[in-house]
Write a protein that holds these residues in place. Structure first.
Motif, PDB file in Angstrom:
ATOM      1  N   HIS A  82      -6.910  -6.752   5.090  1.00 58.96           N
ATOM      2  CA  HIS A  82      -5.857  -6.063   5.834  1.00 58.96           C
ATOM      3  C   HIS A  82      -4.977  -5.297   4.854  1.00 58.96           C
ATOM      4  N   ARG A  83      -4.698  -4.052   5.160  1.00 63.61           N
ATOM      5  CA  ARG A  83      -3.736  -3.281   4.359  1.00 63.61           C
ATOM      6  C   ARG A  83      -2.349  -3.475   4.954  1.00 63.61           C
ATOM      7  N   THR A  84      -1.368  -3.760   4.106  1.00 61.93           N
ATOM      8  CA  THR A  84      -0.025  -3.981   4.651  1.00 61.93           C
ATOM      9  C   THR A  84       1.064  -3.411   3.752  1.00 61.93           C
ATOM     10  N   GLU A  85       2.231  -3.195   4.366  1.00 64.45           N
ATOM     11  CA  GLU A  85       3.480  -2.958   3.650  1.00 64.45           C
ATOM     12  C   GLU A  85       4.366  -4.148   3.966  1.00 64.45           C
ATOM     13  N   ARG A  86       4.923  -4.740   2.952  1.00 64.58           N
ATOM     14  CA  ARG A  86       5.773  -5.935   3.111  1.00 64.58           C
ATOM     15  C   ARG A  86       5.095  -7.011   3.966  1.00 64.58           C
ATOM     16  N   CYS A  87       3.794  -7.101   3.825  1.00 68.96           N
ATOM     17  CA  CYS A  87       2.995  -8.151   4.500  1.00 68.96           C
ATOM     18  C   CYS A  87       3.141  -8.139   6.016  1.00 68.96           C
ATOM     19  N   ALA A  88       3.426  -6.987   6.591  1.00 68.58           N
ATOM     20  CA  ALA A  88       3.584  -6.904   8.043  1.00 68.58           C
ATOM     21  C   ALA A  88       2.209  -6.992   8.709  1.00 68.58           C
ATOM     22  N   LEU A  89       1.981  -8.109   9.388  1.00 64.64           N
ATOM     23  CA  LEU A  89       0.659  -8.382   9.954  1.00 64.64           C
ATOM     24  C   LEU A  89       0.821  -9.392  11.087  1.00 64.64           C
ATOM     25  N   PRO A  90       0.171  -9.176  12.235  1.00 64.92           N
ATOM     26  CA  PRO A  90       0.277 -10.155  13.319  1.00 64.92           C
ATOM     27  C   PRO A  90      -0.278 -11.511  12.882  1.00 64.92           C
ATOM     28  N   ILE A  91       0.380 -12.558  13.295  1.00 64.19           N
ATOM     29  CA  ILE A  91       0.005 -13.900  12.842  1.00 64.19           C
ATOM     30  C   ILE A  91      -1.407 -14.274  13.298  1.00 64.19           C
ATOM     31  N   ASP A  92      -1.847 -13.704  14.440  1.00 64.77           N
ATOM     32  CA  ASP A  92      -3.192 -14.085  14.908  1.00 64.77           C
ATOM     33  C   ASP A  92      -4.297 -13.493  14.040  1.00 64.77           C
ATOM     34  N   GLN A  93      -3.922 -12.618  13.105  1.00 62.91           N
ATOM     35  CA  GLN A  93      -4.896 -12.115  12.148  1.00 62.91           C
ATOM     36  C   GLN A  93      -5.030 -13.048  10.941  1.00 62.91           C
ATOM     37  N   LEU A  94      -4.157 -14.045  10.890  1.00 62.67           N
ATOM     38  CA  LEU A  94      -4.095 -14.901   9.711  1.00 62.67           C
ATOM     39  C   LEU A  94      -4.434 -16.359   9.994  1.00 62.67           C
ATOM     40  N   LEU A  95      -3.901 -16.875  11.090  1.00 62.54           N
ATOM     41  CA  LEU A  95      -4.037 -18.308  11.363  1.00 62.54           C
ATOM     42  C   LEU A  95      -5.052 -18.560  12.471  1.00 62.54           C
ATOM     43  N   ASP A  96      -5.532 -19.802  12.510  1.00 64.21           N
ATOM     44  CA  ASP A  96      -6.549 -20.206  13.491  1.00 64.21           C
ATOM     45  C   ASP A  96      -7.780 -19.299  13.428  1.00 64.21           C
ATOM     46  N   ARG A  97      -8.176 -18.935  12.246  1.00 62.82           N
ATOM     47  CA  ARG A  97      -9.320 -18.041  12.071  1.00 62.82           C
ATOM     48  C   ARG A  97     -10.621 -18.819  11.933  1.00 62.82           C
TER      49      ARG A  97
ATOM     50  N   VAL B 177       0.824  -1.212   0.000  1.00 59.52           N
ATOM     51  CA  VAL B 177       0.000   0.000   0.000  1.00 59.52           C
ATOM     52  C   VAL B 177       0.858   1.262   0.000  1.00 59.52           C
ATOM     53  N   ASP B 178       2.146   1.103   0.328  1.00 63.66           N
ATOM     54  CA  ASP B 178       3.055   2.261   0.318  1.00 63.66           C
ATOM     55  C   ASP B 178       3.413   2.683  -1.105  1.00 63.66           C
ATOM     56  N   LEU B 179       3.070   1.859  -2.100  1.00 62.53           N
ATOM     57  CA  LEU B 179       3.437   2.187  -3.477  1.00 62.53           C
ATOM     58  C   LEU B 179       2.330   2.914  -4.232  1.00 62.53           C
ATOM     59  N   VAL B 180       1.209   3.188  -3.564  1.00 63.30           N
ATOM     60  CA  VAL B 180       0.090   3.844  -4.253  1.00 63.30           C
ATOM     61  C   VAL B 180      -0.404   5.051  -3.451  1.00 63.30           C
ATOM     62  N   THR B 181      -1.116   5.931  -4.129  1.00 61.72           N
ATOM     63  CA  THR B 181      -1.695   7.092  -3.457  1.00 61.72           C
ATOM     64  C   THR B 181      -2.964   6.667  -2.710  1.00 61.72           C
ATOM     65  N   ALA B 182      -3.464   7.567  -1.879  1.00 63.05           N
ATOM     66  CA  ALA B 182      -4.695   7.268  -1.131  1.00 63.05           C
ATOM     67  C   ALA B 182      -5.861   7.021  -2.089  1.00 63.05           C
ATOM     68  N   GLU B 183      -5.899   7.771  -3.189  1.00 60.42           N
ATOM     69  CA  GLU B 183      -6.981   7.582  -4.165  1.00 60.42           C
ATOM     70  C   GLU B 183      -6.862   6.229  -4.858  1.00 60.42           C
TER      71      GLU B 183
END
Length: 320
Positions: free
Chosen positions: A182-197, A157-163
């Motif tokens: 989830h919006r991320t840069e370099r896929c930075a995201l807590p694992i509990d947002q991804l696994l065991d969902r 998301v760091d490579l695009v404008t807000a629009e």
């Protein structure tokens, strides 16, 4: 019932950041052990070497796409893993960038033994904020991957404008309004947002594909997209390689969907890992070459309307 091993299917179009996300999952301090199955488009894969986490077991499938010819291999690997229950907590399946996730997910429902032993926890789709809208125009796989997702990681998301971000998010929501996004840069995201969902929703999938639970699903890739692999049995000269890869990426970037490589630079004890999507290139020195590893330089380019001989000759001219 709770004995079933959770499985996460990690999908997303070429270059979106699947391996980056996988490495984040594997390196986060969670105390879990994963079995990882990596499938790659092309005859000479390198994705298995790009997966970090020395403690993980990584199974590679490089002789076809997981959603087509090698689904039998997937079932055999899963069957083998089931015999070693207790040695890992969960399974992650990383598909090729061109995979349709439907037949992959279907495996966990139509194969009796696999279905008895495992539980599909979620289909996670990684998307590229900068290029997704282009891919939605020319790559049906990208749309299928979004439609099938339970969790969408909108990466870069760091490579695009807000629009532009609002526009791409709107395009995603038009295809799949249900997935957690989830919006991320370099896929930075807590694992509990991804696994065991426990996020996979069979009813929703049956709405999209009423014949999902019937075997015999076949997926056809566009013949236009090809994977090319080049190897130099030794070092390359960075003074030659960097200008060359920059030049071809600028000149042919629109047709280069994905490029990646593991290179031995002359006089450098560490591996140089290179990643590219269209004209955007990234690379860094990583771990040392191991004593029992043969120093070699490998490059994979996936794209359309590319001259393989010209690329091969250009890469080979970078030899040290």
């Amino acid at each position: 019932m709770s004995e079933k091993i959770p499985v996460t299917v990690l999908t997303g179009y070429l270059g979106a950041g699947k391996t980056t996300l996988l490495n984040r999952i594997l390196t986060e301090d969670h105390g879990k052990k994963f079995a990882v199955i990596v499938n790659e488009f092309g005859e000479a894969g390198i994705d298995g070497d790009l997966v970090v986490g020395a403690d993980e077991e990584v199974f590679e499938m490089n002789n076809g796409c997981i959603c087509c010819t090698v689904r039998g291999d997937l079932i055999r690997i899963l069957d083998g893993l089931m015999k070693r229950k207790g040695k890992f907590d969960a399974i992650i399946v990383e598909t090729t960038g061109l995979a349709d996730p439907a037949p992959v997910a279907q495996t966990f429902f139509v194969d009796q033994d696999v279905g008895d032993a495992t539980k599909l926890d979620a289909v996670i789709t990684v998307t590229d904020a900068k290029w997704l809208k282009d891919r939605l125009k020319d790559a049906p796989e990208a749309k299928n991957q979004i439609a099938f997702a339970d969790v969408i990681v909108l990466n870069k998301v760091d490579l695009v404008t807000a629009e532009e971000l609002a526009s791409v998010e709107s395009a995603i929501r038009a295809i799949n309004p249900y997935a957690k996004l989830h919006r991320t840069e370099r896929c930075a995201l807590p694992i509990d947002q991804l696994l065991d969902r426990n996020a996979f929703d069979l009813d929703r999938i049956l709405d999209i594909e009423p014949d999902f639970l019937e075997s015999g699903h076949h997926h056809h890739h566009s013949d236009e997209v090809r994977s090319m692999s080049f190897t130099i049995p030794g070092d390359v000269d960075p003074e030659k390689f960097m200008p060359w890869i920059n030049d071809i990426s600028q000149a042919q970037g629109p047709n280069i969907l994905r490029s990646k490589g593991i290179l031995a630079f002359k006089g450098e004890p560490r591996r140089f890992v290179f990643q590219g999507v269209h004209m955007i290139l990234d690379g860094d020195l990583q771990r040392d070459w191991k004593a029992d590893e043969t120093r070699s330089s490998r490059l994979v380019i996936i794209g359309r309307d590319l001259n393989e001989n010209e690329l091969r000759q250009g890469f080979e001219a970078c030899a040290a």
